[in-house]
Design a protein around this motif. Structure first.
Motif, mmCIF file in Angstrom:
data_model
loop_
_atom_site.group_PDB
_atom_site.id
_atom_site.type_symbol
_atom_site.label_atom_id
_atom_site.label_comp_id
_atom_site.label_asym_id
_atom_site.label_seq_id
_atom_site.Cartn_x
_atom_site.Cartn_y
_atom_site.Cartn_z
ATOM 1 N N ALA A 75 34.771 53.747 40.873
ATOM 2 C CA ALA A 75 34.027 54.400 41.676
ATOM 3 C C ALA A 75 32.667 54.831 40.635
ATOM 4 O O ALA A 75 31.826 54.843 41.316
ATOM 5 N N GLY A 76 32.683 54.629 39.397
ATOM 6 C CA GLY A 76 31.615 54.735 38.541
ATOM 7 C C GLY A 76 30.728 53.756 38.810
ATOM 8 O O GLY A 76 29.626 53.789 38.897
ATOM 9 N N ASN A 77 31.365 52.550 38.939
ATOM 10 C CA ASN A 77 30.540 51.132 39.341
ATOM 11 C C ASN A 77 29.728 51.459 40.667
ATOM 12 O O ASN A 77 28.574 51.129 40.672
ATOM 13 N N ALA A 78 30.517 52.100 41.684
ATOM 14 C CA ALA A 78 29.998 52.249 42.880
ATOM 15 C C ALA A 78 28.918 53.167 42.776
ATOM 16 O O ALA A 78 27.753 52.868 43.769
ATOM 17 N N LEU A 79 28.910 54.445 42.056
ATOM 18 C CA LEU A 79 28.061 55.304 41.959
ATOM 19 C C LEU A 79 26.657 54.861 41.370
ATOM 20 O O LEU A 79 25.604 54.978 41.881
ATOM 21 N N ARG A 113 39.909 54.397 32.774
ATOM 22 C CA ARG A 113 40.497 53.517 33.658
ATOM 23 C C ARG A 113 39.591 52.864 34.531
ATOM 24 O O ARG A 113 39.265 52.873 35.663
ATOM 25 N N THR A 114 38.842 51.985 33.655
ATOM 26 C CA THR A 114 37.722 51.050 34.435
ATOM 27 C C THR A 114 38.456 49.803 35.010
ATOM 28 O O THR A 114 39.538 49.487 34.826
ATOM 29 N N LEU A 115 37.711 49.262 36.101
ATOM 30 C CA LEU A 115 38.183 47.970 36.612
ATOM 31 C C LEU A 115 38.691 47.217 35.866
ATOM 32 O O LEU A 115 39.957 46.468 35.992
ATOM 33 N N PRO A 116 37.904 46.764 34.626
ATOM 34 C CA PRO A 116 38.693 45.582 33.787
ATOM 35 C C PRO A 116 39.998 45.920 33.116
ATOM 36 O O PRO A 116 40.743 45.175 32.900
ATOM 37 N N ILE A 117 40.330 47.331 32.827
ATOM 38 C CA ILE A 117 41.519 47.814 32.277
ATOM 39 C C ILE A 117 42.471 47.839 33.275
ATOM 40 O O ILE A 117 43.555 47.701 33.094
ATOM 41 N N VAL A 118 42.169 48.290 34.380
ATOM 42 C CA VAL A 118 43.285 48.344 35.520
ATOM 43 C C VAL A 118 43.655 46.957 36.266
ATOM 44 O O VAL A 118 44.936 46.959 36.511
ATOM 45 N N MET A 119 42.630 46.277 36.363
ATOM 46 C CA MET A 119 42.988 45.043 37.240
ATOM 47 C C MET A 119 42.820 43.814 36.278
ATOM 48 O O MET A 119 43.245 42.712 36.995
ATOM 49 N N GLY A 120 42.370 43.835 35.183
ATOM 50 C CA GLY A 120 42.227 42.621 34.387
ATOM 51 C C GLY A 120 40.679 42.267 34.089
ATOM 52 O O GLY A 120 40.016 42.353 35.454
ATOM 53 N N GLU A 121 40.519 41.907 32.975
ATOM 54 C CA GLU A 121 38.841 41.413 32.909
ATOM 55 C C GLU A 121 38.398 40.413 33.786
ATOM 56 O O GLU A 121 37.515 40.521 34.656
ATOM 57 N N ARG A 122 39.270 39.311 34.165
ATOM 58 C CA ARG A 122 39.022 38.103 34.947
ATOM 59 C C ARG A 122 38.870 38.355 36.355
ATOM 60 O O ARG A 122 38.112 38.094 36.940
ATOM 61 N N ARG A 123 40.025 39.295 36.878
ATOM 62 C CA ARG A 123 40.081 39.710 38.187
ATOM 63 C C ARG A 123 38.781 40.679 38.447
ATOM 64 O O ARG A 123 38.397 40.600 39.422
ATOM 65 N N ALA A 124 38.420 41.471 37.554
ATOM 66 C CA ALA A 124 37.190 42.335 37.862
ATOM 67 C C ALA A 124 36.013 41.687 37.904
ATOM 68 O O ALA A 124 35.044 41.755 38.736
ATOM 69 N N LEU A 125 35.950 40.704 37.161
ATOM 70 C CA LEU A 125 34.866 39.561 36.994
ATOM 71 C C LEU A 125 34.729 38.688 38.523
ATOM 72 O O LEU A 125 33.715 38.621 38.971
ATOM 73 N N VAL A 126 35.907 38.460 38.928
ATOM 74 C CA VAL A 126 35.995 37.614 40.081
ATOM 75 C C VAL A 126 35.457 38.668 41.301
ATOM 76 O O VAL A 126 34.609 38.175 42.292
ATOM 77 N N LEU A 127 35.825 39.943 41.249
ATOM 78 C CA LEU A 127 35.487 40.922 42.205
ATOM 79 C C LEU A 127 34.107 41.164 42.316
ATOM 80 O O LEU A 127 33.331 40.990 43.531
ATOM 81 N N GLY A 128 33.424 41.159 41.150
ATOM 82 C CA GLY A 128 31.994 41.405 41.000
ATOM 83 C C GLY A 128 31.083 40.140 41.610
ATOM 84 O O GLY A 128 30.163 40.144 42.143
ATOM 85 N N THR A 129 31.730 38.763 41.179
ATOM 86 C CA THR A 129 31.158 37.747 41.619
ATOM 87 C C THR A 129 31.127 37.433 43.113
ATOM 88 O O THR A 129 30.127 37.334 43.846
#
Length: 279
Positions: A134-138, A192-208
């Motif tokens: 949510a914070g990222n999207a805002l 509860r940021t994305l890297p904490i909730v879903m893991g750092e690598r998965r969050a980076l994959v989503l961003g990519t």
């Protein structure tokens, strides 16, 4: 702390590079809409409002983040004692007042965008930053909306639409990378940021993935006839830099974020070049 040290701390709170960049994006929005020089007063008011609002958002973010920053960024103005927490809050409120005063000079739609953005800036850290995505999207919306705001200030908001979407997608990726950098402090504060909730690598994959979508969509302004061929000449290297940044972030998030900032700057130059070479 000396007066000079306090003044320096206040300037640091505004993140001068970020605020100037936000003002530049607003100007580009007005320029792409064809009104930057035809409506100089409105353009200046929009750029000024963006600068004040962005600086205020940065300052109040540091106010709310002061405990996290003692872990993640102890060199910042509040943790190191250059500015008190109360002083930072008062400073941010004064900056918000400046943004409102300038926004009141603009057309209704631009004023509406400004109102939404000011609300987003005030509530970001306290309510949205700790929610996964949510914070990222805002933040992504706020950056993208600078193009809409600049275009709306001169009467043609749709002219900034595609640019706003492209900027928002790339900004979302950059915010995810920043969250990966800040995992230690954010976890300490219970966020509860994305890297904490879903893991750092998965969050980076989503961003990519989202960045790849932006890159694939980047030729749209040229294909739609909005921009001339020079847009493509400049945006292709920008796309390459941003993709390289996403790849680099998996090994070195800090370096990846800085490279992504550079790519975003080149993309902004592409928008200007494209408008100058418009059919």
């Amino acid at each position: 702390m000396s007066v000079a040290g306090t003044v320096r701390g206040l300037v640091e709170l505004t993140r001068p590079v970020n605020t100037v960049a936000a003002g530049a994006l607003t100007f580009i929005g007005a320029f792409v809409a064809g009104g930057a020089f035809a409506e100089p007063v409105a353009t200046a008011a929009a750029v000024g409002a963006t600068w004040f609002a962005t600086a205020a958002g940065m300052a109040i973010n540091d106010y709310f983040d002061r405990e996290i920053d003692r872990i993640n960024n102890p060199e910042r103005a509040i943790p190191r004692g250059a500015v008190s927490a109360r002083g930072a809050l008062a400073f941010s409120l004064a900056l918000f007042a400046g943004a409102v005063a300038l926004a009141l000079l603009l057309p209704p739609l631009a004023l509406g965008i400004a109102a939404v953005n000011l609300l987003g800036l005030v509530t970001y850290t306290e309510y949205f930053k700790g929610l996964p995505g949510a914070g990222n999207a805002l933040v992504a919306y706020l950056v993208g909306s600078t193009f809409l705001f600049g275009a709306a200030a001169v009467g043609d908001p749709l002219a900034g639409g595609v640019l706003a979407v492209l900027a928002a997608l790339s900004t979302f990726t950059r915010e995810v990378i920043k969250d990966v950098e800040d995992v230690a402090g954010d976890r300490e504060e219970g966020l509860r940021t994305l890297p904490i909730v879903m893991g750092e690598r998965r969050a980076l994959v989503l961003g990519t993935v989202l960045l790849i979508v932006a890159v694939l969509a980047s030729p749209v302004p040229y294909l739609a006839g909005t921009f001339g061929v020079w847009y493509l000449v400049v945006v292709v290297p920008a796309d390459a830099v941003m993709l390289a940044a996403a790849y680099r972030s998996f090994d070195d998030p800090e370096a990846g974020q800085q490279l992504l900032k550079a790519g975003t700057f080149v993309a902004a130059v592409a928008f200007v070049a494209g408008r100058l070479a418009a059919p």
